[in-house]
Design a protein around this motif. Structure first.
Motif: not given
Lengths: 743, 743
Positions: A735-738
């Motif tokens: 989710a942090t890479l989205r």
């Protein structure tokens, strides 16, 4: 200039030419304020990188090492404090110092032998007579092994005590070793167990022994394990790099790391402290290290059944198990007596911290550190690393002081105290500044022992640092003949087949062997450890032979480890290049998508080795498959986004946002509640794994414990919990890479 | 346009003129791409703020409320899911919707009464005959209290059971209350305890009772506690806003918050779940709420000694303690029988999340949320908040869709599921996205019940949000006559003397009463809760009278709570202004130096009330004094730095770095290991305090527990540990405020 000579094979003619132009250019005075103005779009300047590579001097590293290892300087000693002053002097130098420097001191629990009552190991006859005593200090072979400042061999944190009993031989002191003795019918109660270094941790030997009512433990280094079998005086130091018969490895026998009395709190004088009498992690029974010349006397006189073949060593006799000595021999009916008088002491230990302020993003820290304390002279461990640290900080400091250069981000150089006792200085630092470091630290670069041997680079790190290490290693020439780059040389010694890149050098993973441990495990900061090391086809030694002994001296390094200091220079250049790339690149050179290979391989190992076991319990790996897939997809998409951004126009805020994603990915794997019994270990991918299945450690450990328990057991519930913990971490990380405005 | 009419007294003539010009200006089509380009230096536009204030419509809020409260919509019901669709429809509207919208569903453990076997409370005569039954549903006074969708009164998570015993009266069911009964010689074993709401938490009544072997608990709302004494049908709803005699407060009796089976893990279908039979936090014995008309029958017929004066209420009789009914009365020799058939059920509950993408810093999230689920119609709780949420998102969405405006940072609107059962939707969200939110969330704004009553604003929050609340409240007119600003009106009702600012409105601190709890306590995100509330000089009611009953309907709000919806509009404007300021200001309007007052007052309370006790144990508060002083100094220095930056020239990266310090300060107070027994509570300043000393909660609680223990006790060690924890947190927080290149 010195650097031109030193550069040697490390840079081609074109680079040399460029270098000259740059230096000439930079040498032109820039007026009253020579500091370059902060530029939001400042990026790594390849010419500056070349200049730094050229300026890093092997001979200066050699001189640093001579100075640093002149005297024994164990943690908190007078000589250790003198080195604090030396570092301050270097880092405050008006010509080559850093922007700001400070020391910070902690009051920590260390352990020392009693100066009044030396520890003693003796063979005591039936009448109470002492028929043999182990050497209490090392043979003074080079004039450096004597004197009051050489700490006699001891096991730090081993409790005092005077156990006496029949001697048994317990191989490496593992749980299996003691079980084997039990299986062979050897009565262990009240015995003294002779063990050899290796196999399990130092303290574990005493922990395992105590479970079998063993009264005391001796530990020695078998020549088979350290000297490739060589054991005679004329085959060993100072005639070769091998360990002399009187050499004894010191070390910490504490189970955790950090100050033992202040877990999770900085060890300030006012901090709450555990009661040392009940604080966990110390060896439960006395333990004492001895040299192999003494071990030979003990071991070669044992009676009892022959030890298994795998337990035999290179002391020139058949190892037997005991208990007790041969009836016909000189020690018939004798016991071994240990007298251990170690004392716990609260001591002040200092870190030294020096900062080069970042020009554009001063709140982003690239940390570079090594410990300062040794056991004796510590020429290899740790001074080979500190010598590199001083040279690297000198070169960068010089460029800053001259107004030629200032990195985009801040660089923090650290000299840690009391590492040998359990990574104490670095751990206390991470405890004191946990919030700040979690928010702002880009990466931690550790160079402890910089040169174990001079064959090849060796690096450990988390996957995102692979790319920056490779970039650095490809641009630097390896020392020695052949003209290979460090990368190509490295590839010959350690390699693996990467699904994404083909054959590449293989990075090791980070345990808790040096000061990177609190950074990666406690705070989730991408970390690495860099060194030059052995040709493993030529030695099977556990580690370099004089490790933690009084023979680890400047002369040893100069003559046997790295004559000419080319390997030291190679490490300085590699680590320096990594440091510059991390601190100066506009786009952070942390390739987070390299985590995908690790996750995929962990997943495959889980499927292959645990899948059936889990299926039998109705536990599906499907959520893990989904989570790994999601991570992979988001990582690929982020890589595309980076490429697009690099090709197009962007503002500095966009790059900052992207870099924050890269910097903070590692934090997303932290879960402080995942492993409550593992102090400091919060990273769900790199916590200790007590299972041979190379997969997610929490899952692997829980499965190992659940095996052969009932279906509804708490152990199986823990397997389910660990599976959910890692799935949640991977989903959260993905989710942090989205794209940042997506949920 | 509607807004011009609505604006009314809320904006002066000058503002109206400005507004017209702006709208005219913005109304000019901007060509093919109306989106303003991302600007790194974008700042709050006061004219946009005026426009938004003007557009927020009381009548639209009223219409929203009518729609939202049309049907009962408890968590996971068909009607709750219909409201999910309603929110999606609003937020996907092409004219006034948001940039992206999604729902996310969790599988959570809820508790419902059995539809087949209604819970029952009855008086049973000695022959087993039922001589009286409590009402099983409320009197259908407005046509909205009947029908299959109205959940009958029950205590969520109370276990099923059919206890029967003599009745006792136990006041509020606190520990002290049961001790008082014991002191009075009342035999409690096997009894049914009648308690009144208030004093302690719902579930605590059953926990305390069970410790005294009570078999079951009844709970009712005394008219003295909710109706200022009024209890007759013609004094109560629908004739006034008071609670009718048949009204029963529902509620969750679960001790913690979040899904009970998945602590610290998102409640995805595959997540590890605790065994519901052994999961902690549920009431240990059956408990059931009843109306005060039924409580009167039970209580006014009790025998036994008279209850203490403080235990008396407004049911029109002298309360006695029992056990059992008066011998001469209609229930002589009778017992009370409870039949509770509640069931635990895994249900799907949805959050709805809508995003307005930030123009310059899309990775900074200002969150604004409320729950959606009610107990019955829930017009006040929670629909008064959701009605405001819909109006605010409509106004901002419209500006975005028209291309007039886009905030600097991202705005995330959230409609949480299953709050009533224990803040479940919001907690699961924080668990699922903990990394992302910790890194990127600027603040969380909660508007649950937006209007309790229409006298004054009331806000709870951490100190950094005080300044933005004050700025907003000063610029908006309070509803009603007088022409005061919301701020000045607020000041009349709740105020305190601030050392820094003089007389200011006082902010409450954040407990766990609504969805802000996981944001502030678990993730350390600066949070606030905003509402309009009572004139406390006119009522002593615990809360608005129809709270959690079937009488909390649209008509109730429209007629009694906020006729004209001016208070709803005032809350919309206040919260909207706060949201705009947080999302659009170049410099974050979080005044972290306002924490200094809190710390200083906590310190003074510790010195005054605990100092002597601590000194007696040789525990010095000096390190705490030092730490508070350090925080104050660094906060002052940072404020000066901000002022200087605002006056001079700066680049967007400098502002970002500063804002990161402001955003992340609250995180520095987190310590996940500080209170292992308090689930989710990690913030060392706002964890629950079980002591009357208004100081650092860990210290206060530990001191309370250590009192009267031996000097060397574990309890005193815990006091020392807690002191060190808070000192380390303050020192760490102060370190984050220092110039970013300093250590």
């Amino acid at each position: 200039m010195q650097w031109v000579k030193v550069l040697g094979g490390a840079a081609g003619a074109a680079a040399l030419l460029g270098l000259g132009i740059i230096l000439g250019h930079f040498a032109i005075p820039k007026g009253a304020d020579p500091a370059p103005s902060a530029s939001a779009s400042q990026d790594l300047d390849p010419e500056i990188l070349e200049v730094v590579m050229g300026l890093l001097s092997a001979s200066r590293i050699r001189e640093n090492l001579r100075e640093l290892s002149r005297e024994p300087h164990p943690a908190s000693s007078r000589q250790d404090e003198a080195l604090v002053q030396l570092l301050l002097q270097h880092w405050q130098d008006p010509e080559s110092g850093l922007d700001s420097v400070e020391t910070s001191s902690y009051e920590v629990l260390l352990s020392f032998p009693s100066p009044e009552q030396p520890n003693r190991v003796a063979i005591v006859g039936p009448a109470g007579n002492i028929s043999f005593s182990c050497r209490q200090s090392k043979e003074n072979l080079t004039g450096e092994q004597g004197g009051p400042d050489v700490l006699p061999p001891y096991a730090a944190y081993a409790p005092p005590g005077t156990p006496q009993g029949l001697l048994v031989y317990a191989n490496r002191g593992s749980e299996e070793d003691f079980k084997e003795l039990q299986a062979q019918g050897i009565r262990l109660n009240g015995t003294i167990a002779l063990t050899r270094y290796g196999g399990v941790g130092r303290g574990a030997k005493a922990v395992n022994a105590a479970k079998h009512q063993v009264a005391g433990v001796l530990v020695y280094t078998d020549p088979a394990d350290i000297n490739d079998g060589h054991s005679l005086p004329n085959e060993t130091f100072p005639h070769s790099w091998h360990l002399p018969p009187s050499g004894v490895e010191r070390g910490s026998y504490y189970e955790y790391f950090g100050d033992p009395l202040t877990p999770y709190l900085p060890a300030k004088p006012s901090s709450f402290r555990l009661d040392p009498d009940t604080a966990p992690g110390f060896p439960p029974i006395p333990i004492q290290p001895i040299g192999f010349e003494d071990a030979q006397v003990l071991l070669c006189n044992l009676q009892g059944p022959p030890a298994p073949a795998a337990w035999q060593g290179a002391l020139g006799c058949d190892y037997r198990l005991g208990p007790g000595f041969q009836p016909g021999g000189m020690f018939a009916d004798s016991q071994v007596n240990m007298s251990v008088y170690n004392r716990l002491e609260l001591r002040n230990s200092s870190n030294v911290l020096g900062v080069i302020r970042g020009a554009a993003e001063p709140d982003r820290y690239v940390l570079y550190g090594n410990h300062r304390d040794s056991w004796v002279h510590g020429a290899v461990d740790p001074s080979s690393g500190t010598a590199v640290l001083l040279e690297l900080s000198r070169v960068l400091g010089t460029l800053v002081k001259k107004g030629i250069w200032r990195p985009r981000r801040s660089i923090v150089f650290a000299s840690w105290g009391a590492e040998e006792f359990g990574l104490i200085g670095s751990t206390e630092f991470t405890e004191e500044f946990s919030s700040k470091l979690r928010e702002r630290a880009v990466a931690y670069v550790n160079v402890d022992i910089s040169v174990f041997a001079n064959a090849t680079l060796r690096a450990q790190g988390t996957p995102p640092v692979q790319s920056v290490l490779f970039s650095a290693a490809k641009q630097i020439s390896a020392p020695g003949p052949g003209g290979l780059s460090i990368y190509d040389n490295w590839l010959r010694y350690f390699n693996r087949s990467s699904p994404a890149y083909g054959l590449v050098p293989s990075l090791g993973s980070l345990g808790a062997g040096s000061d990177y441990a609190p950074f990666i495990h406690f705070l989730g900061i991408s970390s690495m450890d860099i060194a030059y090391t052995y040709d493993r086809s030529k030695t099977s030694a556990r580690i370099y032979p004089t490790y933690h002994t009084a023979f680890d001296t400047f002369g040893y390094v100069d003559k046997f480890v790295d004559p000419g200091f080319g390997s030291h220079q190679a490490v300085a250049r590699t680590a320096g290049s990594v440091l510059l790339r991390l601190s100066d690149s506009l786009f952070l050179p942390l390739n987070v998508s390299d985590y995908s290979e690790t996750l995929r391989s962990f997943l495959q190992a889980a499927q292959q080795h645990l899948g059936a076991q889990l299926e039998g319990e109705g536990i599906s790996l499907a959520p893990l498959v989904t989570a790994v897939g999601k991570f992979e997809r988001e990582a690929v998409a982020l890589s595309r986004h980076i490429s697009a951004l690099q090709k197009g126009t962007f503002d500095p805020l966009q790059v900052r946002m992207l870099n924050d994603q890269l910097m903070l990915l590692e934090r997303a794997f932290l879960n402080p509640r995942a492993f409550p019994e593992e102090r400091y270990y919060s990273h769900v991918l790199w916590a200790p794994r007590h299972s041979s299945v190379a997969t997610f450690p929490g899952l692997a450990n829980a499965c190992a414990r659940a095996l052969n328990t009932d279906p509804g057991s708490a152990a199986w519930a823990e397997v389910r919990r660990q599976l959910s913990i890692v799935v949640a971490a991977l989903e959260g990380a993905a989710a942090t890479l989205r794209p940042v405005a997506d949920l």
